[in-house]
Design a protein around this motif. Structure first.
Motif, PDB file in Angstrom:
ATOM      1  N   ASN A 295      87.174  16.416 -46.286  1.00  0.00           N
ATOM      2  CA  ASN A 295      88.395  16.604 -45.503  1.00  0.00           C
ATOM      3  C   ASN A 295      88.121  17.700 -44.502  1.00  0.00           C
TER       4      ASN A 295
ATOM      5  N   THR B  13      87.522  23.766 -40.981  1.00  0.00           N
ATOM      6  CA  THR B  13      87.825  23.863 -42.407  1.00  0.00           C
ATOM      7  C   THR B  13      87.309  22.621 -43.121  1.00  0.00           C
TER       8      THR B  13
ATOM      9  N   PHE C 289      90.842  23.849 -49.703  1.00  0.00           N
ATOM     10  CA  PHE C 289      89.876  23.861 -48.597  1.00  0.00           C
ATOM     11  C   PHE C 289      89.604  25.280 -48.110  1.00  0.00           C
TER      12      PHE C 289
ATOM     13  N   LYS D 220      94.669  16.299 -41.267  1.00  0.00           N
ATOM     14  CA  LYS D 220      93.212  16.469 -41.310  1.00  0.00           C
ATOM     15  C   LYS D 220      92.576  15.093 -41.246  1.00  0.00           C
TER      16      LYS D 220
HETATM   17  P1  ADP Z   1      96.389  15.333 -51.828  1.00  0.00           P
HETATM   18  O1  ADP Z   1      95.660  14.297 -51.032  1.00  0.00           O
HETATM   19  O2  ADP Z   1      95.866  15.485 -53.218  1.00  0.00           O
HETATM   20  O3  ADP Z   1      97.864  15.236 -51.748  1.00  0.00           O
HETATM   21  P2  ADP Z   1      95.791  17.133 -49.746  1.00  0.00           P
HETATM   22  O4  ADP Z   1      95.997  16.016 -48.813  1.00  0.00           O
HETATM   23  O5  ADP Z   1      96.495  18.412 -49.494  1.00  0.00           O
HETATM   24  O6  ADP Z   1      96.079  16.734 -51.207  1.00  0.00           O
HETATM   25  O7  ADP Z   1      94.266  17.477 -49.855  1.00  0.00           O
HETATM   26  C1  ADP Z   1      93.239  16.621 -50.226  1.00  0.00           C
HETATM   27  C2  ADP Z   1      91.966  17.392 -49.974  1.00  0.00           C
HETATM   28  O8  ADP Z   1      91.957  17.769 -48.622  1.00  0.00           O
HETATM   29  C3  ADP Z   1      91.843  18.677 -50.778  1.00  0.00           C
HETATM   30  O9  ADP Z   1      90.502  18.805 -51.232  1.00  0.00           O
HETATM   31  C4  ADP Z   1      92.161  19.755 -49.780  1.00  0.00           C
HETATM   32  O10 ADP Z   1      91.450  20.939 -50.044  1.00  0.00           O
HETATM   33  C5  ADP Z   1      91.715  19.142 -48.487  1.00  0.00           C
HETATM   34  N1  ADP Z   1      92.470  19.658 -47.332  1.00  0.00           N
HETATM   35  C6  ADP Z   1      93.800  19.789 -47.190  1.00  0.00           C
HETATM   36  N2  ADP Z   1      94.105  20.340 -45.995  1.00  0.00           N
HETATM   37  C7  ADP Z   1      92.919  20.552 -45.346  1.00  0.00           C
HETATM   38  C8  ADP Z   1      92.548  21.113 -44.090  1.00  0.00           C
HETATM   39  N3  ADP Z   1      93.450  21.562 -43.227  1.00  0.00           N
HETATM   40  N4  ADP Z   1      91.239  21.181 -43.793  1.00  0.00           N
HETATM   41  C9  ADP Z   1      90.317  20.741 -44.650  1.00  0.00           C
HETATM   42  N5  ADP Z   1      90.606  20.215 -45.825  1.00  0.00           N
HETATM   43  C10 ADP Z   1      91.884  20.112 -46.199  1.00  0.00           C
END
Ligand code: ADP
Ligand code: MG
Length: 727
Positions: free
Chosen positions: A342, A209, A296, A468
């Motif tokens: 990510n 992902t 993602f 991640k």
């Molecule tokens: P934030 O850092 O804003 O709290 P997240 O940590 O959920 O939000 O996500 C930050 C970025 O990481 C976003 O672009 C999200 O799409 C991506 N992301 C979150 N989970 C995954 C995953 N399992 N695999 C790939 N990308 C991810």
């Protein structure tokens, strides 16, 4: 004021302001331009649907008859959506996307009709012989063809049906960025599924992902167009910093200006219709810098969506009289732009393999994937660095900006403690006490939410952020397919090795599965320690420490690319069936060539700026001063000296800068001439890097000094304060 600059400023203030107010639910708009599952259900026959689904899940081939049916259905849908043309949409090694449109319109026995068959869907020969191939075309077959990638849905863009495709030579060599990515994703699927099945037999597929975060600058179009350097190179080659930059931190997460918000709303609406799941928008650190991030997705789809996004951004920006700058370092003195990648692995049973779970068994699975990723990055850190190398990204990596060119991994204190404990696990069979201790107090105690893994260490180029990994060095312009191909390949290779080692311990030493897993992980923790670093990645101490740890620190693109053709890299790509030796050599060649061209274009642009803009402006002002001094002399005679002290000093300063900037520009041109004579691509790239490029900053220094001295009215190049602060 210089007419050119003045006109641009006036124009930037006179443009019509488009106000877009978003109403309604995005979910209702989502994917209306995409031939997605819903549309397939509606338009495809049962056989065709099954066949496409199988192709999407397991990569199986779609036979011609079925392809005809699918094509007929896609055509029917596309025409109802107003599409007139179709194109194979592909990713040549230029880094962006390419398309050649054909009309559905055709004549059959003189009768006009709309035609689109299976053969047009599945394969096309775009005669794209001018795309870079790194010599593959000369050695093999001149033609290349595009072939349908059914794992990424067809979509309608404007009035064109776009079919995502790979681009390969007739002898099967990849000529694009998508084909190797698909191979890498298939490799990581196979390897990760085999390992995931240690823990859950229901797993039959693992998807990588990707969630990218796109940073960009938004500059008024009239102002951007008034700067020939921005037009030709995507960045400002000269320009004195504005009095105010980002020091007040008043832009970051600030209120988004109305004009920008209108652009963003419009952009997001288009993206939503195209099935790009955009979610987050905010101001970034630098003035006029912003970020957009989606939810993602599966990595191949996410890559396609990022490329499509960049294209949509250009178009919508134009409509709003903006220009988007994707360059990694458009302005000196303020932050550049990146594209954090990510990354994680997800099973078809809905489990994120890098997410700590609620039971010891789930956590052992988590640790397995977590530690294997660390090990993979440790082994192939230099290759990852190479995957994000480019002339424009050199301004960030290894320059005075984050993240460093050295790869290291941040894991946080909680997980560091767990790894330290696991390192102490005894070899071979575990005593029942040890097992209980491990399960209950080490593995079992990993919290589902890791406190220091949210986003704390911003200086780490490869940070574990709770569920991640976040790869932060990717350039804002870079096609994510490149780093994703390498990352997934190295993790695939690592997981494959891991599985072999665990199986061997089970078979030969009759260890239990979890004992075998612990044993192998323990060794990995020991042997991959050097890559772990939780400290300040920007510090000088880290650079020294990293050198002691023998981590690579390639500060420019030509050096970074060397590893591509090392014995180890070739063996890796070959064994994982991602790239053949010929393909690797070709890729390196193309990357080097692109680097050379980019530096060359900047060099030429410096020539033009210096001779046609900067020196003439300086001379004009100097002449005015000289006239003034002569006038004073006429009036005051010998007494004029006291009165023209300041003027004379400025006249001399200007003369010095003119002499210096001219001499540096001429030397740089000579260095280019010498570099251009070199035939060997490596040598030529190094010559550009080491003998041509160093002049750029020196030329810039004199130009920026002149900008500060010369009458504002005479300065021809739109200034930083205008580019960055005129709203
Ligand atoms: P934030 O850092 O804003 O709290 P997240 O940590 O959920 O939000 O996500 C930050 C970025 O990481 C976003 O672009 C999200 O799409 C991506 N992301 C979150 N989970 C995954 C995953 N399992 N695999 C790939 N990308 C991810
Ligand atoms: Mg981030």
């Amino acid at each position: 004021m210089s007419k050119y600059r003045f006109d641009a400023i006036v124009k930037s203030q006179e443009r019509p302001r488009i106000v877009i107010e978003e109403k309604g639910r995005r979910s209702e708009l989502f994917g209306i331009y995409v031939f997605n599952e819903d549309r397939m259900l509606q338009y495809l026959t049962k056989d065709a649907l099954e066949s496409v689904r199988n192709a999407m899940i397991s990569g199986s081939k779609i036979d011609r008859k079925i392809a005809d049916q699918v094509a007929e259905s896609i055509k029917a849908w596309a025409i109802t959506m107003g599409a007139t043309h179709y194109t194979h949409w592909f990713q040549p090694l230029t880094g962006s996307t390419a398309e050649k449109h054909d009309a559905f319109f055709d004549l059959l026995d003189g009768k006009p009709l709309e035609k689109f068959g299976g053969s047009q869907l599945v394969q096309q020969e775009p005669d794209a012989s001018s795309f870079p191939s790194g010599g593959i075309r000369n050695t093999f077959e001149a033609r290349g063809y595009t072939a349908w990638d059914p794992t990424s849905n067809a979509f309608i863009y404007g009035t064109t049906l776009c079919i995502p495709t790979i681009f390969v030579s007739y002898t099967g060599e990849a000529l694009d960025n998508k084909a190797p990515l698909l191979r890498a994703l298939s490799a990581v699927d196979e390897a990760a599924t085999a390992v995931a099945r240690f823990f859950d037999k229901n797993v039959s597929k693992v998807n990588a992902t990707l969630g990218w975060e796109q940073e960009y600058f938004l500059i008024d179009k009239a102002l951007a167009l008034s700067r020939p350097d921005i037009v030709m190179t995507g960045r400002t080659l000269v320009g004195h910093e504005a009095a105010k930059g980002q020091q007040l931190d008043d832009h970051y997460f600030g209120v988004i200006p109305d004009r920008v918000l209108s652009f963003m709303s419009d952009l997001e609406k288009e993206c939503t219709k195209l099935g790009i799941p955009v979610k987050t928008r905010h101001n970034e650190v630098a003035p006029n810098q912003f970020e957009l991030a989606p939810v993602f997705e599966e990595a191949n789809l996410a890559v396609d969506h990022n490329l499509l996004l960049m294209d949509v951004m250009d178009k919508i920006a134009d409509k709003h009289s903006f220009k988007v700058l994707f360059h990694e370092k458009p302005f000196e003195g303020i932050n550049g732009s990146g594209k954090h990648n990510n990354w994680s692995l997800a099973t078809d049973t809905g489990v994120n393999l890098l997410s700590p779970g609620s039971t010891p068994m789930k956590n052992l699975q988590f640790l397995t994937f977590f530690i294997n990723t660390i090990k993979a990055v440790d082994t192939y850190e230099e290759l990852l660095r190479a995957s994000i190398a480019s002339a424009s990204n050199d301004h960030r990596l290894g320059a005075n900006e984050a993240p460093p060119a050295i790869f290291s991994i941040f894991v946080g204190t909680q997980l560091s403690a767990v790894l330290d404990e696991l390192e102490g696990v005894s070899k071979g069979k575990l005593s029942p006490e040890e097992k209980t201790e491990l399960k209950l107090n080490v593995v079992g105690k990993i919290p589902e939410i890791l406190l220091d893994n949210t986003d704390r260490n911003r200086t780490s180029p490869f940070a574990f952020t709770g569920n991640k990994f976040e790869m932060r060095g990717v350039g804002s312009k870079t096609n994510c397919a490149k780093p994703m191909t390498v990352l997934n390949t190295i993790v695939a290779k690592q997981l494959q090795d891991f599985k072999k080692e665990v199986d061997a311990l089970i078979d030969k030493k009759s260890l239990k599965k979890d004992e075998a897993v612990f044993n192998v992980l323990r060794e990995y923790i020991k042997t991959s320690k050097r890559i772990r670093f939780d400290g300040d990645g920007y510090s000088d101490e880290w650079e020294k420490e990293a050198a002691r740890r023998k981590l690579s620190n390639n500060k420019n693109t030509p050096s970074a690319l060397q590893v591509l053709t090392s014995k180890e890299s070739i063996a890796l790509f070959k064994s994982m069936k991602v790239l053949s030796e010929v393909e690797i050599a070709a890729r390196k060649e193309v990357e080097l060539e692109t680097y050379i061209f980019q530096v060359q274009i900047e060099g030429r642009m410096y020539n033009e700026l210096v001779y046609s803009y900067i020196i003439p402006a300086a001379i004009k002002y100097q002449s005015q001063l000289i006239k003034n001094v002569m006038g004073l002399k006429d009036i005051y005679g010998a007494a004029h000296k006291k009165l023209s002290d300041g003027q004379l000093s400025i006249i001399e300063q200007i003369a010095e800068h003119i002499a210096a900037i001219k001499s540096l520009t001429d030397k740089m041109t000579d260095a280019r001439r010498i570099a251009n004579k070199l035939q060997d691509m490596d040598k030529k790239a190094f010559a550009y890097c080491e003998n041509v490029k160093p002049y750029f900053d020196q030329i810039r220094m004199h130009s920026d000094k002149l900008e500060r001295i010369v009458d504002n009215d005479l300065w021809p190049l739109t200034k930083y304060r205008e580019l960055l602060f005129h709203k």
